[in-house]
Design an enzyme around this catalytic site. Structure first.
Site, PDB file in Angstrom:
ATOM      1  CG  HIS A  10      -2.156   0.710   1.095  1.00  7.75           C
ATOM      2  ND1 HIS A  10      -2.159   1.788   0.117  1.00  7.75           N
ATOM      3  CD2 HIS A  10      -3.391   0.752   1.625  1.00  7.75           C
ATOM      4  CE1 HIS A  10      -3.531   2.215   0.084  1.00  7.75           C
ATOM      5  NE2 HIS A  10      -4.230   1.744   1.342  1.00  7.75           N
ATOM      6  CE1 TYR A  48      -4.433   5.345   5.601  1.00  9.40           C
ATOM      7  CE2 TYR A  48      -4.554   3.956   3.544  1.00  9.40           C
ATOM      8  CZ  TYR A  48      -5.273   4.737   4.643  1.00  9.40           C
ATOM      9  OH  TYR A  48      -6.514   4.517   4.618  1.00  9.40           O
ATOM     10  CG  HIS A  69      -5.596   5.483  -0.910  1.00 13.30           C
ATOM     11  ND1 HIS A  69      -6.156   4.209  -0.725  1.00 13.30           N
ATOM     12  CD2 HIS A  69      -5.745   5.865  -2.045  1.00 13.30           C
ATOM     13  CE1 HIS A  69      -6.585   4.177  -1.677  1.00 13.30           C
ATOM     14  NE2 HIS A  69      -6.170   4.819  -2.612  1.00 13.30           N
TER      15      HIS A  69
END
Length: 406
Positions: free
Chosen positions: A194, A199, A197
């Site tokens: 990931h 993060y 977004h």
């Protein structure tokens, strides 16, 4: 399993009168996919105490099809990675063992199953951190907005983060590496890193957040160094043919904008080619934040052209827009979030152009093991049904969760 190769030419199967591009098969590395509709990773808040639960086996297997690709929800790489109630982890033996029957249930349906691994960085609160310590990031700048607390009902401001020391970064890289090893031990076919977004990895890539003066800050190359070190470590650990990454260069989720998102997207695409990873999963430029989807002239075309592996896209796609992006060559695969959440048989519904269930937003992030989770009906059970009819307070994820943009 039969194959169409990578063509979208409208070839027919024995039981299709006319096949749409989304339902043509595709070879992704050594995985032969029977269609191009992917389950996007969706945080569902049903992994109590950050341990995956048996009800997840039903949830994922409901959405599994022979030769389909599912990406499991964002899963923490360490005890410092969490920032959302009852999100799963994969850093302990208990968590690995809990994932095994879930993965088996998906494999028993003939699906390919990847897990998305994450670290939330500053998009967190001391309540989620070991010993109540401050979350860490590329910076000590606090994110605006509210954090949904471990209770699942209360909110508080995001906590003040601390900037990771240079010598600490290899330790976090190792957390990602070990999480990937654990994912394979649990039976997953691969991992999606990931890097989107707002993060932790995105907090390093974006110049609107990263204010470092060491080798991990400043230039585009320096800002991308940490995410690429994660990619390199994971590819070396489990093989690049089992590695994907999600990126949102055009997004500004959780105060994570970049001054030149196209350059960031292309730089990462070219850099990823050096590691020969399986796929890159890009968020459409129209998705700016969890609350905002805008019309834009910005495009993923340059990143698509640069990246040599399989190219996935996500971001408020419909059946028709998915058809168009595959048909035009804009992507190889399309990930769906809210539509797949509410329609466990989404590929079949797309094949038949059948009506879709409406999703019940108020059940997205509740902890009920059934409501809004495994009770959405299949087509032959009736359609256009709205689960969770009891009106509950709507809990909106304060981060960009994929059901807000896929």
């Amino acid at each position: 399993m039969g194959s169409f190769g990578n063509s979208c030419s409208g070839e027919k199967t024995q039981d299709d009168d006319a096949i749409i591009p989304l339902l043509t098969s595709y070879r992704m590395g050594h995985f032969l996919l029977s269609h191009r509709i992917v389950l996007a990773p969706l945080t569902r808040c049903r992994s109590y105490g950050h341990v995956p639960q048996p009800h997840a086996a039903l949830y994922y297997s409901q959405r599994a099809t022979y030769g389909g690709l599912l990406i499991a929800e964002a899963t923490g790489v360490s005890d410092t990675a969490q920032g959302f109630p009852h999100a799963p982890g994969i850093w302990t033996h208990e968590q690995v063992e809990a994932w095994k029957p879930i993965v088996k249930a998906v494999h028993d349906k003939g699906s390919i199953f990847f897990v998305q691994i994450w670290h939330t960085g500053r998009v967190s609160h001391t309540a989620y951190q070991p010993g109540g310590r401050a979350p860490f990031s590329s910076t000590n700048k606090k994110a605006n907005g509210k954090c949904l607390m471990p209770s699942g009902t209360e909110y508080d401001d995001y906590s003040q983060p601390r900037a990771l020391e240079t010598e600490e970064i290899p330790l976090v890289v190792n957390d990602f590496r070990l999480a990937a090893r654990n994912a394979i031990a649990a039976g997953f076919d691969g991992v999606e890193i990931h890097g989107a977004h707002g993060y932790l990895l995105d907090q390093f890539m974006k110049d609107g957040v990263n204010d470092r003066t060491d080798q991990y800050g400043g230039s585009l190359e320096n800002r991308c160094r940490f995410p690429l070190e994660v990619v390199e470590a994971i590819a070396a650990e489990i093989g690049p043919e089992r590695v994907g990454i999600r990126l949102s260069p055009f997004g500004s989720h959780s105060d994570s904008p970049d001054s030149n998102p196209e350059a960031l997207g292309v730089y990462m695409a070219n850099a990823l080619n050096k590691y020969n990873i399986l796929y890159a999963h890009y968020i459409e430029p129209r998705v700016k934040t969890s609350m905002t989807t805008l019309e834009t002239n910005e495009s993923l075309a340059s990143a698509r052209k640069a990246f040599k592996g399989t190219f996935l896209v996500a971001g408020a796609h419909t059946r028709q827009s998915g058809i168009e992006v595959i048909e035009s060559g804009g992507a190889d695969l399309v990930a769906y979030g809210r539509l797949f959440l509410a329609n466990p048989d989404l590929p079949r519904r797309f094949k038949l152009n059948a009506p879709l269930n409406k999703y019940a937003r108020e059940t997205f992030y509740i902890q009920d093991p059934v409501k809004g989770y495994t009770d959405y009906p299949f087509l032959d059970e009736g359609h256009d049904a709205l689960v969770g009819k009891e009106q509950k307070k709507h809990v909106r994820c304060p981060f960009l969760e994929e059901d807000e943009q896929s």
